[in-house]
Design a protein around this motif. Structure first.
Motif, PDB file in Angstrom:
ATOM      1  N   SER A 195      63.339  61.237 -41.211  1.00 11.02           N
ATOM      2  CA  SER A 195      64.239  62.184 -40.545  1.00 11.02           C
ATOM      3  C   SER A 195      63.772  62.475 -39.129  1.00 11.02           C
ATOM      4  N   PHE A 196      62.463  62.640 -38.972  1.00  8.89           N
ATOM      5  CA  PHE A 196      61.912  62.897 -37.637  1.00  8.89           C
ATOM      6  C   PHE A 196      62.202  61.723 -36.713  1.00  8.89           C
ATOM      7  N   GLU A 237      63.861  68.734 -24.707  1.00  3.31           N
ATOM      8  CA  GLU A 237      64.939  68.593 -25.684  1.00  3.31           C
ATOM      9  C   GLU A 237      64.422  68.712 -27.118  1.00  3.31           C
ATOM     10  N   LEU A 238      63.250  68.152 -27.381  1.00  2.55           N
ATOM     11  CA  LEU A 238      62.669  68.272 -28.717  1.00  2.55           C
ATOM     12  C   LEU A 238      62.394  69.734 -29.063  1.00  2.55           C
ATOM     13  N   PHE A 239      61.931  70.467 -28.086  1.00  2.29           N
ATOM     14  CA  PHE A 239      61.683  71.887 -28.298  1.00  2.29           C
ATOM     15  C   PHE A 239      62.993  72.644 -28.498  1.00  2.29           C
ATOM     16  N   ARG A 240      64.010  72.289 -27.718  1.00  7.76           N
ATOM     17  CA  ARG A 240      65.284  72.994 -27.790  1.00  7.76           C
ATOM     18  C   ARG A 240      65.973  72.813 -29.133  1.00  7.76           C
ATOM     19  N   VAL A 241      65.956  71.569 -29.649  1.00  9.56           N
ATOM     20  CA  VAL A 241      66.675  71.304 -30.903  1.00  9.56           C
ATOM     21  C   VAL A 241      65.844  71.646 -32.132  1.00  9.56           C
ATOM     22  N   GLN A 242      64.588  72.089 -31.932  1.00  9.94           N
ATOM     23  CA  GLN A 242      63.713  72.469 -33.052  1.00  9.94           C
ATOM     24  C   GLN A 242      63.577  71.302 -34.042  1.00  9.94           C
ATOM     25  N   ILE A 243      63.053  70.200 -33.526  1.00  7.21           N
ATOM     26  CA  ILE A 243      63.068  68.956 -34.293  1.00  7.21           C
ATOM     27  C   ILE A 243      62.244  69.037 -35.575  1.00  7.21           C
ATOM     28  N   PHE A 244      61.156  69.799 -35.574  1.00  8.22           N
ATOM     29  CA  PHE A 244      60.332  69.867 -36.780  1.00  8.22           C
ATOM     30  C   PHE A 244      61.070  70.581 -37.904  1.00  8.22           C
ATOM     31  N   ASP A 245      61.728  71.689 -37.579  1.00 14.74           N
ATOM     32  CA  ASP A 245      62.484  72.417 -38.596  1.00 14.74           C
ATOM     33  C   ASP A 245      63.664  71.599 -39.097  1.00 14.74           C
ATOM     34  N   ARG A 246      64.381  70.966 -38.181  1.00 17.92           N
ATOM     35  CA  ARG A 246      65.545  70.185 -38.588  1.00 17.92           C
ATOM     36  C   ARG A 246      65.134  68.955 -39.406  1.00 17.92           C
ATOM     37  N   SER A 247      64.007  68.352 -39.082  1.00 18.63           N
ATOM     38  CA  SER A 247      63.538  67.196 -39.854  1.00 18.63           C
ATOM     39  C   SER A 247      63.192  67.606 -41.283  1.00 18.63           C
ATOM     40  N   MET A 248      62.568  68.771 -41.437  1.00 18.84           N
ATOM     41  CA  MET A 248      62.245  69.247 -42.770  1.00 18.84           C
ATOM     42  C   MET A 248      63.501  69.558 -43.569  1.00 18.84           C
ATOM     43  N   THR A 249      64.500  70.137 -42.904  1.00 20.29           N
ATOM     44  CA  THR A 249      65.775  70.415 -43.570  1.00 20.29           C
ATOM     45  C   THR A 249      66.435  69.120 -44.033  1.00 20.29           C
ATOM     46  N   LEU A 250      66.456  68.114 -43.166  1.00 22.41           N
ATOM     47  CA  LEU A 250      67.053  66.830 -43.534  1.00 22.41           C
ATOM     48  C   LEU A 250      66.303  66.176 -44.690  1.00 22.41           C
ATOM     49  N   ALA A 251      64.971  66.249 -44.661  1.00 22.57           N
ATOM     50  CA  ALA A 251      64.180  65.642 -45.734  1.00 22.57           C
ATOM     51  C   ALA A 251      64.490  66.293 -47.078  1.00 22.57           C
ATOM     52  N   ALA A 307      75.004  65.627 -45.389  1.00 22.87           N
ATOM     53  CA  ALA A 307      75.905  65.277 -44.286  1.00 22.87           C
ATOM     54  C   ALA A 307      76.118  66.470 -43.359  1.00 22.87           C
ATOM     55  N   ARG A 308      76.246  67.663 -43.924  1.00 18.03           N
ATOM     56  CA  ARG A 308      76.429  68.841 -43.074  1.00 18.03           C
ATOM     57  C   ARG A 308      75.174  69.135 -42.246  1.00 18.03           C
ATOM     58  N   ALA A 309      74.002  68.930 -42.851  1.00 22.27           N
ATOM     59  CA  ALA A 309      72.763  69.124 -42.095  1.00 22.27           C
ATOM     60  C   ALA A 309      72.649  68.100 -40.968  1.00 22.27           C
ATOM     61  N   LEU A 310      73.046  66.861 -41.230  1.00 25.11           N
ATOM     62  CA  LEU A 310      73.047  65.846 -40.179  1.00 25.11           C
ATOM     63  C   LEU A 310      74.024  66.206 -39.065  1.00 25.11           C
ATOM     64  N   THR A 311      75.188  66.720 -39.450  1.00 21.21           N
ATOM     65  CA  THR A 311      76.178  67.107 -38.454  1.00 21.21           C
ATOM     66  C   THR A 311      75.644  68.198 -37.545  1.00 21.21           C
ATOM     67  N   ARG A 312      75.013  69.212 -38.130  1.00 26.63           N
ATOM     68  CA  ARG A 312      74.450  70.291 -37.312  1.00 26.63           C
ATOM     69  C   ARG A 312      73.362  69.766 -36.378  1.00 26.63           C
ATOM     70  N   SER A 313      72.571  68.815 -36.862  1.00 32.18           N
ATOM     71  CA  SER A 313      71.508  68.261 -36.021  1.00 32.18           C
ATOM     72  C   SER A 313      72.081  67.488 -34.837  1.00 32.18           C
ATOM     73  N   TYR A 314      73.071  66.631 -35.099  1.00 32.45           N
ATOM     74  CA  TYR A 314      73.678  65.865 -34.014  1.00 32.45           C
ATOM     75  C   TYR A 314      74.409  66.777 -33.030  1.00 32.45           C
ATOM     76  N   ARG A 315      75.033  67.824 -33.530  1.00 32.97           N
ATOM     77  CA  ARG A 315      75.690  68.772 -32.630  1.00 32.97           C
ATOM     78  C   ARG A 315      74.679  69.442 -31.712  1.00 32.97           C
ATOM     79  N   ALA A 316      73.536  69.813 -32.255  1.00 32.72           N
ATOM     80  CA  ALA A 316      72.507  70.458 -31.443  1.00 32.72           C
ATOM     81  C   ALA A 316      71.924  69.499 -30.414  1.00 32.72           C
TER      82      ALA A 316
END
Length: 272
Positions: A249-250, A31-45, A113-122
């Protein structure tokens, strides 16, 4: 690495790691690989830095000198940088922002908020709220909640200092606050249709994890900020804050993934 294990070998890998624990570990890694957690964490930060900090600075400029002192304590900036911030804000009149300027700052902060929404959706494969004025209002409420949470953390520290066993009391209060934040964020952004068990488990994991993260932060962050300010000046604070926001964020996304796996949620296709 675990997510890259071929499917036919995953049962053997699970046996090596221990049946139940191995399966959970492999699913979490996948799941961590699927949601691209490193990229999404950097975006949130990055979004958090450009969304929350302007709001805090705006509130400091509007509220006066006493509020600026509180702002310095919330941000934990070194004395030299705090003086620069105070001088900059002292030179800005409260009407420099105005109603229109304040609204622009608040609305532009909804990028987080939009970045968080996209992350939770993924992570949870939930469609969430439909785009529109109502969704924007919820996004603005989310940003204001995060700002209130940052300011309220100082109040919790003050309250715990007045109670018996302040270290234990402080840990319990912050756990409850972090738990509430991790539950409210997806609930506000995606709507009321989320499974309650997934929200509660994810929030509990995040609250427990943040006890250790906060303990490290109280030692690491002031020293890192001072070292960055001494070496690079005030601009060095930005690098340190973004790095620390990446860690937070991570942790938030990791706990959401862990809660999803532990509650047996099976994801479908990834949200864009």
């Amino acid at each position: 690495m675990l997510a890259a294990v071929p499917r036919r070998l995953r049962p053997q890998a699970a046996l090596i790691l221990g049946n139940r624990a191995g399966d959970l570990l492999l699913r979490t890694a996948g799941e961590l690989f699927r949601v691209q957690i490193f990229d999404r964490s950097m975006t949130l930060a990055a979004q958090a830095f450009t969304s929350i900090f302007p709001l805090l600075i705006m509130l400091g400029a509007l509220a006066g000198h006493r509020a600026r002192d509180e702002l310095d304590e919330v941000l934990q900036v070194p004395d030299s940088s705090a003086r620069l911030i105070d001088e900059a804000l002292s030179g800005s009149r409260s009407n420099a922002f105005g109603v229109v300027g304040s609204l622009i700052v608040i609305v532009s902060a909804t990028g987080l908020a939009r970045a968080l929404t996209r992350s939770y959706r993924a992570i949870w494969s939930e469609s969430g709220r439909r785009a529109g004025p109502a969704a924007t209002a919820w996004q603005i409420g989310t940003i204001l909640l995060l700002v209130l949470f940052m300011v309220g953390a100082r109040t919790l520290a003050w309250v715990s200092g007045l109670l018996p066993a302040p270290h234990v009391t402080g840990a319990v209060l912050t756990l409850v606050a972090d738990f509430a934040l991790a539950v409210l964020l997806p609930r506000i952004l995606l709507g009321p249709g989320l499974p309650r068990a997934r929200l509660l488990v994810s929030g509990l994991i995040f609250g427990a994890a943040m006890i250790g993260v906060r303990s490290v932060g109280t030692v690491y962050l002031p020293r890192a900020l001072q070292a960055s300010a001494d070496r690079y000046g005030t601009i060095g604070l930005a690098f340190t804050y973004i790095g620390w926001l990446y860690v937070l964020s991570f942790c938030l996304l990791l706990c959401a993934v862990a809660g999803s796996v532990l509650t047996g949620h099976r994801t479908g296709s990834e949200e864009p």
